[in-house]
Write an enzyme that holds these catalytic residues in place. Structure first.
Site, PDB file in Angstrom:
ATOM      1  CB  SER A 288      52.235  74.178 -43.345  1.00 19.90           C
ATOM      2  OG  SER A 288      51.740  74.862 -44.235  1.00 19.90           O
ATOM      3  CD  GLU A 301      45.048  67.566 -37.778  1.00 18.21           C
ATOM      4  OE1 GLU A 301      44.949  68.598 -37.213  1.00 18.21           O
ATOM      5  OE2 GLU A 301      45.275  67.275 -39.162  1.00 18.21           O
TER       6      GLU A 301
END
Ligand code: ARG
Length: 480
Positions: A288, A301
């Site tokens: 992140s 994802e």
């Protein structure tokens, strides 16, 4: 040298200039030109052109020297397309136009002889089938690699017990290998669907001409064989207007996408702190930009997310086809972008998912510990009562009461005393504790397709044989 330029044809090299006084308006060029996305068909167009040149030669429409010069020029063009030395230019409407220009530049008037007996309508349908048959083999190879990664993890966890879910709730314990092999079963069906697709896609449209066949003695059956097709189309009108092979492949691809998405969803869950079943390798996860502690399952994802676009292509392309009268209509040019995107998407996603599965670290101890949680052995107790002669309906009821009692008293099924068992239900005799073991529960499910170790070992053996067959099929290009 045969392949050397022998003069440029009038530019632009349109294939249909004769009855037109001017060129198309800029807006029309922008709308209708496809070379920016159909250029990838070039090697297949050249392959089909070689087969067509031989057929013209057999028909007496090219002499020996002409055939030789033609084939040489097509081969040189092929090499130059591959190296990037020959590129389409802005005036080329599509891949066929660009390659005819290339041929005319190399052969002069002789280049113009190749167009006899064929049309872009049968040509483009042939090119697309050739392209897709090749790329489906590549997709099958990538699927086989993914199956191998799953089989390897399953082999490593052949004895690891894990919670099996329904409704995302602990249901019954299984072997983790059994869970992974369920995905091998899905991908194996995908391969079987693609192989079946190939039987219908392997029919050659070449020789259908614009729609009605040719008055020249071309021979669709021999070009079909030369290009590795199983057969030549039996109806020339169907040959140029059929795009079932595109629609079917889009569906097959969408279903592969859906399977990847379901696997992706599981990996997302498994890698959460709440599950803690797996840890993804650094190389197959991302961080992140703000939260330094994060390790995100982006591969999983993206696999889940990309399924959506392929599903959209299926619906979109069926809508393109649904109102088309026979035979060729320019709408059919809309076949390429979605099907190319579907192929590209799978070829992009599959290796990443394979790498993610191959490298993920499975926390076997966590799986084992979670396997009995959530009263997942309740069915085993009920079945033990059935073996004692209790009707399943009553057994289900008695174990239901036991579960409620354990919930209220915050204990496991095995922690209840003989006296409490008897109080909860007279059917609950102390011998039922014998079935309260995860390994016992798993081992007892030894019917065909069950999760018992010997059944899972059989599945693994069968999967290894299947994967080898998938690889072998992918290795043969163009024939079977
Ligand atoms: N670029 C066209 C396509 O992809 C080739 C066929 C053109 N045929 C025609 N009659 N305009 O469909």
């Amino acid at each position: 040298m045969t392949g050397a330029p022998t003069g440029r044809p009038p530019s632009p090299a349109r294939l249909w200039g004769g009855r037109f006084e001017g060129g198309p308006a800029q807006a029309v060029r922008q709308l209708s030109y496809s070379v920016q996305f159909d250029w990838r068909l070039a090697p297949y167009d050249l392959l089909a052109s070689k087969a067509h040149a031989r057929v013209l030669h057999r028909a007496g429409l090219l002499d020996d020297t002409e055939l030789e010069r033609m084939v040489d020029a097509l081969e040189i063009l092929d090499a130059q397309v591959a190296s990037g030395a020959f590129r389409p230019d802005l005036d080329d409407e599509d891949v066929h136009t660009a390659l005819e220009r290339g041929l005319l530049e190399r052969l002069g008037a002789l280049g113009g002889k190749l167009r006899a007996g064929r049309s872009r309508n049968d040509q483009v349908a042939t090119d697309l089938r050739l392209y897709l048959r090749d790329h489906v083999r590549l997709i099958v190879l990538r699927l086989a690699e993914l199956e191998e990664a799953l089989v390897t993890q399953a082999t490593a966890h052949e004895a690891t017990t894990a919670p099996g879910f329904t409704h995302l709730q602990h249901a019954q314990p299984v072997l983790f290998a059994h869970h992974l092999l369920a995905y091998v079963a899905m991908f194996s069906r995908d391969v079987s669907r693609l192989r079946d697709w190939d039987l219908r896609a392997g029919v050659s449209p070449l020789g259908a001409g614009a729609l009605a066949g040719s008055s020249l003695p071309v021979d669709p059956i021999s070009t079909a064989a030369e290009l590795g097709f199983y057969a030549a189309a039996s109806n020339s009108m169907d040959a140029v207007s059929d795009r079932d092979f595109v629609a079917e492949l889009l569906f097959c691809a969408a279903l592969v996408g859906v399977h990847l998405s379901r696997l992706g969803e599981e990996v997302v869950l498994w890698s959460t702190r709440e599950f803690g079943w797996v840890e993804l390798d650094d190389a197959f996860s991302t961080g992140s930009s703000i939260m330094p502690q994060k390790k995100n399952p982006d591969v999983a994802e993206l696999a889940r997310g990309k399924a959506g676009r392929i599903i959209g292509h299926v619906a979109g392309f069926l809508a393109t086809l649904k109102g088309l009268p026979l035979t060729y209509n320019r709408d059919l040019q809309e076949d390429k972008e979605p099907v190319f995107d579907a192929v590209d998407t799978l070829l992009l996603v599959l290796p990443a998912v394979t790498g993610m599965i191959e490298t993920m670290r499975v926390h076997a101890e966590r799986l084992e510990a979670e396997a009995p949680v959530g009263f997942s052995l309740a069915t085993d107790v009920a079945e033990a009562l059935v073996r004692n002669g209790v009707p399943f309906r009553d057994a289900h009821e008695a174990v239901g009461h036991l579960v409620v009692w354990c919930g209220a008293n915050d204990c496991d099924l095995g922690d209840v005393s003989d006296a409490d068992l008897a109080r909860i239900s007279p059917h609950l005799t102390p011998d039922i504790r014998a079935v309260l073991s995860v390994h016992g529960a798993v081992g007892a499910r030894r019917g065909h397709g069950g999760t018992a170790p010997e059944r899972v070992a059989e599945q693994l053996d069968a999967a290894r044989i299947e994967v080898a067959a998938h690889r072998a099929w992918a290795g043969e290009v163009g024939d079977e």
